[in-house]
Design an enzyme around this catalytic site. Structure first.
Site, short mmCIF file in Angstrom:
data_model
loop_
_atom_site.label_atom_id
_atom_site.label_comp_id
_atom_site.label_asym_id
_atom_site.label_seq_id
_atom_site.Cartn_x
_atom_site.Cartn_y
_atom_site.Cartn_z
N LYS A 76 0.87 -1.18 0.00
CA LYS A 76 0.00 0.00 0.00
C LYS A 76 0.91 1.23 0.00
O LYS A 76 1.95 1.23 0.67
CB LYS A 76 -0.87 -0.03 1.26
CG LYS A 76 -1.92 1.08 1.33
CD LYS A 76 -2.80 0.93 2.59
CE LYS A 76 -3.88 1.99 2.67
NZ LYS A 76 -4.73 1.82 3.87
N SER A 151 -9.70 1.95 2.95
CA SER A 151 -8.79 2.71 2.12
C SER A 151 -7.77 1.86 1.37
O SER A 151 -7.16 2.33 0.42
CB SER A 151 -8.03 3.72 2.99
OG SER A 151 -7.21 3.04 3.93
N SER A 175 -10.11 -0.42 7.06
CA SER A 175 -9.47 -0.22 5.76
C SER A 175 -8.78 -1.44 5.16
O SER A 175 -8.37 -1.41 4.00
CB SER A 175 -8.45 0.92 5.84
OG SER A 175 -9.11 2.16 5.80
#
Lengths: 483, 477, 95
Positions: A76, A151, A175
């Site tokens: 990420k 997210s 997330s």
């Protein structure tokens, strides 16, 4: 080959069915083909990945291998990666080439993993749909008109679309779990403090936690073995004895006590989702588990409390973005205030600015007690609810999200609607306990996730339950057809 | 109308650690800009604080030195404000749970009167960087070497009633800090910085007046001047019918005035909240005892011991213990020569006189304790007289190093040979028949004249006791 | 808790953010909605509850006082927007 799990790929590499260079090249080719549509990656590290793969092949040949040696993974874009652009999904960091590696990145690199690239995400991890990214929304591989969740949407989409074998994510209010649910993969948010936050760009420091997004519970266990453990560079990292997260995967579920939170299974929950969960519960019962209802009386206050604690911490965490030492800087500032205000207003998107303002307000003179302190008290009540529930059950099972992946733009009208997306996941972060999401069924061609929550340090138990479920179901093996 | 002044001091002390409060960067003074600022000090995304254990030990030792309550559980908070020398946009400090709680400190004024000043708290926090205002095409330059250096902010109660008390308090604090070795206390380099909260009220009033905060006072002398100046400004203002407004003022030592710092005044709302990147610092009695065990003897205790052990006056003991270096100096001298009282006299009168004249610290003294101790030993063993010793002392201050060599080469050795002194006495009596007659006629005062003459001839080297004795004997013959 | 535009401007200034005039009404209304949602917290009495800052009762670890860092200025200033003579440049700081 590209849809295989880390465990399977590792075995294939051992058998020399394939080399890491070949595997890495195959993923890079697929990324090149599919990423323009999916937008799962912000940065692809082609040369570096092939170099790492070649080195990994040497290490495997020399017999120095871990399960991750030569496995192509994605990070990420919230994790700092040395000499690689690290944007956190924000314009603010559009030019931030990190001079150092995050602890998680360093550990996976030491384990021999190959970094394919950095995945797209909601800006500063603030969002539940990946639509707040400065680099454009990620599309759900199951239906490109839908969001992948957020997210960690880029990581979830990349794993689901076979653009990597496994990916890292972070979870502040859901997330990892919610995008895992929307994309039909497995995601684990560990106990707060299990995985070092060093080098992970902070959103809400007391809630943020890194974890895996994977194709199976077994893979998640493998990644936890690589990334978990005390790190002296993170003061909140916990000194808990090292453990092998794969050790209990095969354990029988006989005697497992599952709790169903009464308030999760109400009329508010889509009946089709309810049915899917009931089927999943039957599978677990057939494996020897027993089911009872539990109460989490303050769960309904988790979203309000979270939207004080997280923005408050974020408002301070994001003060360092001032255009002075790194990141975006407004052109030709006329004075100091102009430098700050324009750099920050140009660099941050609307949702980030909104949360900074909510947090600033919650901490400001005269409001601290009514907001921040109150939220910290509710946080304790929420944790006590879980402590109480775990006296009678081993894990709590429920939906990860109220529904399947929604359409791009569907929930943008009002932020509060989007915030309520995380109603089942947020309490887990406030309590600091581990939670995971795993595929439990399909609804109209879209995956549905089931959430498992356990007491602090029960990751191995959660992974055991998930693995046994996955041995007896094939939901986690369903793959979208990506064109 | 008579006025009363109320002063409270906030003193920032830079703790003398090797590395910073929350990072492994060096704290050394004077390095090239930004060469001691690592990824944490620059507040790069993803970086986290890890606390330096030495800072805790130093803070606790200070707390013990001022009899303060020690926080068994201290908590760090974020203090939020934007400033270019504050890279994170917040300063990590301690608000509600400081490491050092309520304590007190005894000050002694020049007239010997004593007063106890309350200490409200002392908390640990990070120092900021520096803004350099030299011109870079209309820009300021930021150096973050100092950012993150550990500070102990010591807050006094508003117990001080005039500038002299404030100076005495500050000097005592300075002395304690140097005794403990927790800071170099160098005010000109900013290792110790003082802000003063000053207000005035009419005598007899119980409410405090509106206070102003004076920043940037960086020497003992300026503390007194800045406070006196501000007190007068406030009194003049009120007597002219005006009102003091609560504000921050900057002391300008060049102009000897304070002026309003409007830039810092814009609606400060620091939005303190517990620092989520750090956990509570928890200590137990065993830790506190261990810190106590490593602490040196402090000024008050040493002062009482000097009175008791060496029989010194309270005043001398107080002067000698005002700094650790001075007390150490004195004790070395006393040990070497075996005469504490004589040592105290030499240190407080001759040595301090010299240091004051040359504006030197005791550490910079041109005369070493060994030299002074040897010198006093030579008085004690009658090699030289006290008077001649002053000449030797002077030679030492001028760079000569060996006491015995000075005495030898300049022929300063005292004459103790009875025969030689007897001859001297005979010569003096023979040369001054008139005075002899006066003396014998009952004018006792003339005795001093004979001593003077004898000393003059012997160039001060005659042993005074022997000389006196022989003179009396011969004159009464 | 409803805010007006002046409140929002004050908060924006504290946070060093700029809100363009045409957007202010919408920003105010969205933040007000969020605060209304947050106000559900006031539905319960928490006077007897101790605030919880961290999920666990862990305490601070300390590190030894050692200089572990070396000068990395050149590398770290490569990513800086404006430097000169090793200093970070900002518009003139007025005191």
């Amino acid at each position: 080959m590209l849809s295989k799990t880390v465990a399977e790929l590792s075995a294939a590499l051992d058998r020399k069915d394939v080399s890491s260079v070949e595997l890495t090249q195959a993923y890079l080719d697929r990324i090149e083909k599919l990423n323009p549509d999916l937008n799962a990656y912000i940065t692809v590290c082609k040369e570096q990945a092939l170099k790492q793969a070649a080195e990994a092949d040497k290490q495997r040949a020399a017999g120095n291998s871990t399960p991750f040696t030569g496995i192509p993974i994605a990070h990420k874009d919230i994790f700092c990666t040395r000499d690689v652009l690290t944007t956190c999904g924000s314009r603010m960091l559009h030019n931030f080439v990190s001079p150092y590696d995050a602890s998680v990145v360093e550990r996976l690199q030491q384990a021999g993993a190959v970094t394919l690239g950095k995945t797209n995400m909601d800006e500063f991890a603030m969002g539940s749909s990946n639509e707040t990214s400065y680099y454009g929304p990620v599309r759900n591989p199951w239906d490109s008109s839908r969001v992948p969740g957020g997210s960690s949407g880029g990581s979830a989409a990349a794993v689901a679309a076979d653009l990597c074998a496994i990916a890292t994510g972070t979870d502040t209010g859901g997330s990892i779990r919610q995008p895992a649910s929307f994309c039909g993969i497995t995601g684990l948010k560990p106990t707060y403090g299990r995985v070092s936050r060093f080098g992970m760009i902070a959103f809400a420091s007391s809630l943020d936690q890194a974890g895996p997004l994977s194709k199976s519970a077994e893979d998640a266990a493998l990644m936890m073995n690589a990334i978990a453990g005390l790190d002296s560079r993170d003061s909140t990292s916990l000194d808990h004895p090292a453990e092998d997260f794969t050790a209990h995967l095969q354990q029988s579920l006989k005697g497992l006590r599952i709790g169903l939170p009464r308030d999760h299974f109400t009329a508010d929950l889509n009946p089709a989702v309810q049915t899917i969960l009931q089927d999943a519960i039957k599978v677990l019962e057939s494996l020897g588990a027993s089911v009872t209802e539990v109460d989490l009386p303050h769960n309904h206050l988790s979203v309000p409390a979270y939207y004080v604690v997280a923005p408050a911490e974020a408002s301070a965490n994001l003060s360092r973005y001032d255009g002075v030492r790194f990141g975006h800087r407004a052109e030709n500032p006329v004075n100091l205030e102009d430098l700050y205000k324009r750099s920050r207003s140009e660099g941050f998107g609307d949702e980030v600015k909104r949360r900074i303002m909510v947090g600033t307000y919650a901490l400001s003179a005269g409001y601290y007690d009514a907001y921040y302190k109150k939220a910290q008290k509710i946080r304790r009540l929420i944790k006590q609810d879980f402590d109480e529930a775990f006296k009678s059950v081993d894990v709590i099972l429920g939906p990860t999200s109220p529904h399947t992946a929604f359409k791009l733009g569907e929930k943008n009208a009002d932020p509060v609607t989007m915030y309520l997306e995380d109603i089942y996941t947020i309490a887990v972060n406030l309590a600091g306990i581990p939670g995971m999401s795993l595929p439990a069924g399909m609804l109209q061609g879209l995956p549905i996730g089931m959430q498992l929550v356990g007491p602090a340090f029960s990751e191995a138990r959660l992974l055991n339950v998930a693995h046994q479920f996955q041995l007896n179901t094939d939901w986690h093996q369903r793959r979208p057809e990506v064109k | 109308m008579s006025w009363e002044t109320v002063i409270g001091l906030e003193v920032h002390v830079q703790l003398a650690t090797a590395s910073k409060l929350f990072s492994g960067s060096s704290t050394a003074f004077g390095a090239e800009p930004n060469t001691q600022a690592n990824i944490y000090d620059l507040a790069l995304p993803g970086t986290l604080p890890v606390m330096n254990e030495e800072v805790l030990r130093m803070a606790v030792s200070f707390g013990l030195a001022v009899d303060a309550e020690i926080g068994k559980r201290s908590v760090f908070d974020r203090k939020n404000y934007f400033y270019p020398d504050l890279p994170k946009g917040y300063q990590i400090s301690q608000l509600d749970h400081p490491t050092v709680g309520k304590g007190s400190l005894r000050i002694v004024m020049d007239d010997g009167s004593e007063k106890v000043i309350g200490i409200t708290r002392a908390h640990i926090e990070e120092d900021a960087g520096k803004s350099l205002h030299e011109d870079f095409q209309g820009m300021s330059g930021i150096d973050l070497n100092r950012a993150g250096t550990p500070l102990l902010e010591i807050v006094s109660e508003p117990d001080l009633r005039n500038a002299k008390e404030a100076v005495a308090y500050l000097k005592k604090l300075h002395s304690i800090i140097l005794y403990l070795g927790i800071s170099d206390g160098n005010m000109s380099q900013g290792s110790m910085r003082c802000d003063a909260n000053v207000s005035v009220r009419r005598k007899g009033e119980t409410e405090f007046g509106t206070r102003t905060e004076i920043k940037n006072i960086n020497s003992f002398r300026f503390v007194e001047k800045a406070i006196n100046h501000e007190v007068q400004r406030q009194i003049d203002l009120i007597e002219d019918g005006g009102r003091v407004i609560q504000e921050t003022r900057l002391y300008d030592s060049d102009r000897d005035e304070t002026r309003s710092m409007r830039s810092k005044e814009v609606a400060n709302d620091y939005r303190y909240f517990p620092e989520p990147d750090l956990l509570p610092v928890v200590i137990d009695d065993a830790y506190i005892d261990a810190v106590r065990a490593t602490m040196p003897e402090l000024p008050d205790a040493r002062c009482s011991r000097f009175v008791k052990q060496y029989g010194l006056s309270e005043y001398d003991a107080d002067v000698l213990t005002s700094s650790r270096a001075m007390a150490d100096y004195f004790e070395q001298v006393a040990q070497l020569c075996g005469d504490a009282k004589l040592s105290a006299n030499w240190v407080t009168v001759d040595l301090l006189g010299l240091l004051n004249k040359q504006d030197l610290d005791i550490q910079q003294s041109p005369v070493t304790p060994t030299q002074l101790g040897t010198l006093i030993s030579r008085i004690k063993d009658n090699t030289i007289s006290g008077k001649i010793a002053k000449t030797v002392f002077e030679a030492l201050t001028e760079g000569e190093s060996d006491v015995d060599q000075i005495i030898e080469s300049r022929g300063l050795k005292q004459v103790t040979d009875t025969g030689a002194i007897e001859k001297l006495v005979d010569d003096v009596i023979a040369a001054n028949p008139d005075q002899v007659a006066q003396y014998k006629g009952g004018k006792e005062a003339v005795f001093g004249y004979f001593v003077g003459q004898a000393m003059k001839i012997s160039k001060g080297k005659a042993n005074p006791a022997q000389l006196n004795e022989l003179l009396r004997k011969k004159l009464s013959e | 808790m409803a805010l007006d535009n002046t409140d929002v401007e004050k908060i924006a200034h504290l946070a060093r953010l700029q809100i363009k005039q045409p957007d202010i009404d919408e920003v105010t209304s969205r933040i007000s909605n969020i605060l209304t949602m947050i106000d559900q917290m006031q539905s319960i009495d928490t006077s007897a509850v101790t605030p919880m800052a961290h999920p666990f009762d862990a305490t601070q670890r300390l590190r030894p006082d050692q200089v572990t860092e070396t000068n990395q200025r050149d590398r770290l200033q490569q990513i800086a927007p404006a430097t000169e003579n090793g200093l970070y440049l900002v518009p003139k700081v007025i005191e």
